[in-house]
Write an enzyme that holds these catalytic residues in place. Structure first.
Site, mmCIF file in Angstrom:
data_model
loop_
_atom_site.group_PDB
_atom_site.id
_atom_site.type_symbol
_atom_site.label_atom_id
_atom_site.label_comp_id
_atom_site.label_asym_id
_atom_site.label_seq_id
_atom_site.Cartn_x
_atom_site.Cartn_y
_atom_site.Cartn_z
ATOM 1 N N CYS A 1 27.396 24.528 30.191
ATOM 2 C CA CYS A 1 27.211 23.232 30.086
ATOM 3 C C CYS A 1 26.671 22.495 31.245
ATOM 4 O O CYS A 1 26.824 22.642 32.036
ATOM 5 C CB CYS A 1 28.766 22.512 29.835
ATOM 6 N N LYS A 9 -2.980 -2.561 7.480
ATOM 7 C CA LYS A 9 -2.135 -1.587 8.002
ATOM 8 C C LYS A 9 -0.893 -2.281 8.891
ATOM 9 O O LYS A 9 -1.190 -3.039 9.667
ATOM 10 C CB LYS A 9 -2.898 -0.552 8.617
ATOM 11 N N LYS A 67 0.903 -1.169 0.066
ATOM 12 C CA LYS A 67 0.058 -0.197 0.007
ATOM 13 C C LYS A 67 0.797 1.091 0.159
ATOM 14 O O LYS A 67 1.567 1.600 1.043
ATOM 15 C CB LYS A 67 -0.728 0.107 1.171
#
Length: 791
Positions: free
Chosen positions: A420, A326, A128
């Site tokens: 940091c 699906k 599909k």
């Protein structure tokens, strides 16, 4: 309030929401929710309408195909409606479909038995495709009209646009086609085409597309057909509509006939028996899904016998004889709980999405990549947003889109930290330096970096993990957790410290005993003799991957020459531009990096396969090329050649630049270039730079006046090969090394410039691309025979 009133309210709300999603998906090509969310809403509406049939109306999304024609296109009325398919999400859904088919056919089936399993019916199976459904009308073999599906009854006339699709015949081939033939199929975009389109769009500052389906739909529905023609669209036929003439009596043979008339059909088309045959096909395609050249979201099953299709007929919006099975959803909705920042090997500070856990493609996802702060800005992402997250195969989950209509009032923006998060050092935005003829431009980069380098624990850990990785020094057993322990306990503060580890230090670490300690120390000792290429790659130089490391080692031959090489000299290497050359030079100029390399060599690392400069590299420098590489504004290859012939040497070139009378009468160089030459060498620093480059060319034996060794051409020099699939006699890495030894470049993708593809079992999209482009393909046995022929 009664149950019926509550149901009616929910039904109305679902219809309104589905209509809004349909409009965004089919008309605007801007879906705001993933398919899985739409499917859930649709199934809920179907269930409520089944419980309350009195509330079903003709305009319900369950009773018609979605979409409406754009006013900008003419309308096309489909004489045979273009219906959508029913969906299956579980194996049981397919088994139920097969049972209904057999029950509906009843006595038509040989030996049919409504109370037993009965005979198996034959189905066609094909992937599909995730694209846009279209109808193509051929009259007397000529394409006369193209249309979108629209609402199933009325679509948009896109005749001018479909004519630009290159794999679509404007005239049918062969003979025997019906006088009127309406072909139905999918317009889609391959993965490679989608990536190339997005790259072009980004480079031009245009809109990029979220996925191939959106790209295909947006490209096909352009008012200017020239835009459609520039997009890499493809067509795949899967059925037919109106027909005046004869067609075969089954689905499979009809598609084979379409193929014979020049219409592309799926290479994966297959006939199978019964539900179990369908399931076997579904599982096989599911396993190969990521190797296909295009996106698919499931499998389509159709009853093969056309007479039986007509017998079963249709429901309101779908045929009873076909089903779309699906795959598990790869996109889901979830909530962005927070954005945290990780520090990588090169100090890059990268945002990571922390998500409310959600199942995507069968895996629980709670983190997703955001790439960089530019991506955060592009998405307009805020903490608290509802987002669409996607996971494809083994790829790291990615936030694809924000559902803006669900943004809460308290949503918070995302800010890059100033320090940091690991070591507290400053975080700075990188700068991009673009170097061209006679100029440099500086702009802000997309990456932010911690300036702490190996003083930052995160960078140190990642640097050592990379140093020990399989393609670098290949220290078996030195995994992430062990590296974390070594750094956290202070035993290792640089890669060189690995070679000072003692038994009594390692055995005390968590998870270690006598045997595991000895094994780790033995693996570290075994890594003391890496090839030069592996060592260069292990150092983790920015922008220097495995291939560039091999190139540096092969061409320059020694660590000393690589460390000394000036950026301008490095650009004589193929595929090394000035930016990468500056990264390499800056890395080896850094005092800290010099100290780490010295420590590694002092602690017993002995480089293998060092030698002289490669003859090919030594012979590549010319005086004209040297002038061209100085990047003097206005002086390209032809001007450099003329200046080289006139000046004869660097001293002569400097003298010529200062002799305005001599320079002014010289031919083959325009006035602007002459002025640029004068200005360039009027700067003492540029004279010194040119002299330094020439001196290094002499030192390396690359100078145009240096004595050259005879260059023996390698048999595959200049060729690009691609390896795909599984090789059974040798590993792909071993095959790659053999090809590189013969002079070939081994690439990761197939293009028109590819000379040959070696395809083992399981080869997918690369093999398909090679066949499409007509590239030579060898199986493993043919490849081995070729290697033997080449010695």
């Amino acid at each position: 309030m009664t149950d019926a009133q509550t149901a009616a309210e929910r039904i109305n709300a679902l219809r309104a929401e589905l209509d809004a999603h349909n409009y965004r998906y089919y008309v605007l090509d801007q879906p705001s929710v993933p398919d899985a969310e739409y499917d859930r809403l649709f199934r809920e509406l179907q269930a409520l309408e089944a419980e309350h049939p009195e509330l079903v109306t003709p305009e319900s999304p369950t009773q018609r195909v979605s979409g409406a024609a754009l006013a900008a296109f003419g309308e096309v009325r489909h004489e045979v409606p273009m219906l959508s398919l029913g969906n299956a999400f579980e194996e049981q859904d397919l088994l139920d479909f097969d049972r209904r088919v057999r029950e509906g056919l009843g006595e038509l089936l040989p030996g049919g038995d409504l109370f037993g399993d009965g005979p198996e019916v034959e189905y066609t199976c094909e992937p599909k495709l995730d694209g846009l459904a279209v109808s193509l009308l051929y009259e007397n073999g000529l394409l006369v009209r193209g249309a979108t599906r629209g609402d199933g009854s009325t679509g948009e006339d896109i005749s001018g646009n479909v004519r630009t699709i290159r794999n679509l015949p404007l005239k049918l081939q062969g003979q025997g086609w019906p006088a009127v033939l309406e072909v139905r199929g999918e317009v889609f975009m391959s993965r490679a085409g989608f990536e190339a389109l997005n790259a072009r769009q980004a480079e031009a500052g245009g809109k990029t597309f979220a996925n191939p389906r959106n790209a295909a739909a947006g490209s096909l529905r352009q008012l200017d057909a020239r835009i459609t023609a520039s997009r890499p669209l493809e067509f795949c036929a899967y059925g037919f509509g109106r027909v005046e003439g004869e067609l075969p009596d089954n689905q499979f043979d009809i598609l084979q006939a379409l193929k014979g008339w020049g219409l592309p059909i799926s290479r994966e088309l297959k006939r199978v028996k019964g539900a179990q045959g369908c399931l076997a096909y579904y599982r096989d395609i599911g396993e190969r899904r990521d190797s296909l050249a295009y996106e698919i979201d499931g499998v389509v099953y159709k009853l093969n016998n056309l007479a039986w299709q007509r017998e079963l007929g249709f429901r309101a919006r779908e045929p009873r004889w076909a089903l779309a099975h699906k795959f598990p959803a790869r996109e889901e909705l979830t909530e962005l709980l927070d954005v945290e920042f990780q520090v990588g090997r090169t100090g890059a500070v990268t945002p990571v999405a922390r998500l409310k856990p959600v199942q995507v493609a069968g895996v629980t996802v709670s983190n997703a990549t955001l790439h960089n702060m530019d991506e955060v800005a592009r998405l307009d992402l805020r903490i608290g947003d509802t987002v669409i997250v996607r996971r494809a195969g083994d790829v790291i989950p990615q936030v694809m889109q924000v559902v803006l209509e669900r943004r809460p009032a308290e949503a918070r923006p995302v800010h890059i930290p100033e320090q940091c998060p690991v070591c507290g050092s400053a975080v700075e935005r990188t700068q991009l330096v673009k170097r061209g003829k006679g100029r440099e431009t500086v702009s802000e980069g997309a990456i932010y970096r911690c300036v702490g380098r190996l003083a930052c624990g995160a960078q140190l850990k990642q640097a050592i993990i990379h140093f020990a990785s399989r393609r670098a020094l290949d220290i078996e057993g030195l995994g992430d957790k062990i590296v974390e322990q070594l750094v956290d306990t202070g035993l290792v503060a640089s890669p060189a410290d690995l070679y000072t580890l003692k038994y009594e230090q390692v055995v005390e670490l968590e998870g270690f005993a006598d045997l595991s300690t000895r094994n780790l120390l033995a693996a570290i000792a075994d890594s003391r003799k890496p090839t030069l290429a592996r060592f260069i790659y292990a150092l983790g130089i920015p922008d220097v991957g495995e291939e560039t490391a091999k190139l540096l080692a092969r061409a320059l031959g020694s660590l000393e020459r690589i460390q000394q090489a000036l950026p301008d000299v490095l650009t004589y290497l193929p595929d090394v531009g000035l930016e990468v050359a500056h990264e390499i030079h800056a890395f080896f100029s850094d005092e800290h990096n010099q100290r780490v390399i010295s420590d590694l060599l002092a602690r017993g690392v002995e480089l293998q396969e060092e030698g002289g400069l490669s003859p090919e590299f030594a012979a590549c420098a010319t005086f004209a090329g040297f002038i061209d590489k100085l990047n003097i504004a206005g002086i390209a290859a032809t001007g450099a050649k003329n200046l080289a012939e006139k000046a004869g040497s660097l001293e002569g070139l400097v003298a010529l630049s200062r002799d305005w009378l001599e320079l002014s009468v010289m031919k083959g160089v325009n006035e602007k270039a002459k002025q640029a030459l004068r200005e360039f060498f009027a700067q003492p620093e540029q004279v010194q730079r040119a002299q330094a480059i020439e001196a290094q060319l002499r030192d390396f034996g690359m100078h145009w006046e240096s004595e050259k060794k005879a260059v023996e051409g390698l048999p595959l020099a200049g060729q690009t090969w691609v390896l795909t699939g599984t090789l059974e006699v040798m590993t792909r890495e071993a095959a790659k090394e053999k090809l590189e030894t013969l002079g070939a470049k081994v690439a990761g993708s197939v293009s028109a410039r590819t000379h040959c593809v070696v395809a083992g079992p399981g080869a997918g999209s690369k093999l398909a691309k090679a066949n499409e482009l007509g590239v030579r393909v060898l199986d493993e046995q043919q490849f081995l025979a070729e290697l033997e022929t080449l010695g």
